[in-house]
Design a protein around this motif. Structure first.
Motif, short mmCIF file in Angstrom:
data_model
loop_
_atom_site.label_atom_id
_atom_site.label_comp_id
_atom_site.label_asym_id
_atom_site.label_seq_id
_atom_site.Cartn_x
_atom_site.Cartn_y
_atom_site.Cartn_z
N GLU A 47 0.81 -1.22 0.00
CA GLU A 47 0.00 0.00 0.00
C GLU A 47 0.84 1.27 0.00
O GLU A 47 0.36 2.34 -0.35
CB GLU A 47 -0.95 0.01 1.20
CG GLU A 47 -0.28 0.01 2.56
CD GLU A 47 0.07 -1.37 3.09
OE1 GLU A 47 0.40 -1.48 4.29
OE2 GLU A 47 0.03 -2.35 2.29
N ASP A 48 2.12 1.14 0.37
CA ASP A 48 3.01 2.30 0.39
C ASP A 48 4.00 2.30 -0.77
O ASP A 48 4.92 3.12 -0.81
CB ASP A 48 3.79 2.36 1.71
CG ASP A 48 2.88 2.57 2.92
OD1 ASP A 48 1.81 3.19 2.74
OD2 ASP A 48 3.24 2.10 4.01
N ARG A 66 2.19 -12.61 -3.81
CA ARG A 66 1.05 -11.77 -4.16
C ARG A 66 0.12 -12.55 -5.09
O ARG A 66 0.07 -12.30 -6.30
CB ARG A 66 1.50 -10.49 -4.86
CG ARG A 66 2.12 -9.41 -3.97
CD ARG A 66 1.12 -8.75 -3.02
NE ARG A 66 -0.04 -8.25 -3.72
CZ ARG A 66 -0.10 -7.07 -4.35
NH1 ARG A 66 0.96 -6.29 -4.37
NH2 ARG A 66 -1.20 -6.68 -4.93
#
Length: 369
Positions: free
Chosen positions: A130-131, A339
């Motif tokens: 997310e970063d 992922r």
């Protein structure tokens, strides 16, 4: 003892068999893996003088002493030897599962698989998606244990393509040193930069020479010379000497590969610009394609020709399977890199090939909308 490395078994032979290749991360361009004894780009080039052997060239390239260089049969061997050496140096920790080897997540499967095979206790630290997948020294420090022997990271990050500043790597190495651990930095993708701001090796920043780091690299990815199977390990002289002892347990690098690698490095000023142009063209293609697709989430980092994307409604395995089975199109399932909801797209072929392959991928995506 040695676990299956699912990604390498899955990918074997697929880039050569695919009609449309969005899985090859090495910048091979129009060249396939070496089919004759001399890669076409090296034919007709002069060899370096005898005194400029491969060790000397790499030392000059990275600005280190020859005692800091160990040439290996590819970066895979360099990483294996580095991990084995660090685990050996960590010694008996009193834990039957071995010393802690702290590996980034998401990450490249062989790095954690090799650590387990060699007797390390693999723990993970997060590079938060997310970063933008940054390497955060504080996250590494929080995950380190008293029996830590090694921290493993990649730069560019494999698989997201995110680049980490050398200063951040150095801060991570200092944190690891407080626990008696080293930091292994796999830099096979480090030369993937289009904004040249350094005179480092292949025009890119490097952690080589940073205290408490072990750096690995190869001619496979940026130079597209995978057929040579030439890599290297860079560290302080004591670690290199210990790694050399470990390397005796593995097959030696063939002399013709060493000679051709030396030829490539001798002429890198001539060879690098074409690779840089291919990287820039393929980055623009990939970044533009992802930005224009409302059904894909993900950003391609500046200068990178590879990265993660996630479809709005189809998981990574299903998307990769449909691409292969219905379109003869190679994309890599993200499950190999922690992922499973995503796929990794990698543009290593010629810009023309990649443009056509992206169009085919777009046709597939259109059927899913």
């Amino acid at each position: 003892m040695f676990p299956t490395i699912e990604y390498l078994e899955w990918i074997a032979g697929k880039p050569e068999a695919a009609t449309h290749d969005l899985g090859s991360s090495d910048l091979r361009g129009t060249f396939q893996h070496q089919r004759g004894p001399i890669p076409g780009r090296l034919a007709g080039l002069d060899d370096p003088p005898p005194e400029r052997d491969l060790d000397r060239q790499l030392a000059d390239c990275y600005g280190v002493d020859e005692s800091n260089v160990l040439v290996t049969a590819g970066a895979t061997m360099a990483n294996f030897v580095a991990i084995a050496t660090a685990i050996q140096q960590a010694g008996d920790t009193g834990d039957a599962s071995g010393p802690q080897v702290l590996v980034e997540k998401p990450g490249y499967e062989p790095l954690r698989a090799s650590a387990r095979a060699l007797g390390g206790r693999v723990d993970r630290f997060l590079r938060p998606p997310e970063d933008g997948y940054p390497l955060v020294p504080g996250r590494v420090e929080a995950a380190l244990m008293d029996d830590a022997g090694l921290v493993v990271t990649t730069n560019r990050h494999n698989p997201s393509g995110e680049f980490t500043a050398v200063e951040t790597v150095a801060e991570t190495a200092r944190a690891a040193d407080d626990y008696g651990a080293r930091v292994l930095v796999d830099e096979v993708y480090a030369p993937y930069v289009t904004d040249l701001t350094t005179d480092g090796p292949f025009g890119a920043p490097t952690a080589a020479g940073v205290e408490n780091t072990v750096v690995t690299g190869s001619l496979t990815k940026f130079m597209g010379l995978g057929g040579l199977r030439v890599g290297w390990l860079l560290a302080d002289a004591d670690f290199v000497e210990a790694a050399r002892s470990v390397a005796w347990h593995l097959p030696a690098l063939a002399e013709p590969s060493v000679a051709l690698a030396a030829r490539a490095l001798e002429h890198r000023e001539e060879l690098v610009p074409a690779q840089r142009d291919l990287l820039a063209a393929n980055h623009e293609l990939l970044a533009g394609f992802v930005a224009e697709r409302d059904d894909l989430a993900g950003e391609i980092p500046p200068g990178s020709s590879f990265g993660f994307v996630e479809h709005a409604s189809v998981g990574g395995d299903d998307l990769a399977a449909r691409a292969w089975e219905e379109y003869d199109l190679l994309v890599v399932p993200g499950r190999f890199f922690d992922r499973p909801e995503a796929v990794r797209l990698s543009l290593g072929r010629s810009a023309g090939h990649c443009e056509e392959a992206l169009a085919v991928f777009g046709d597939l995506l259109d059927t899913l909308s």
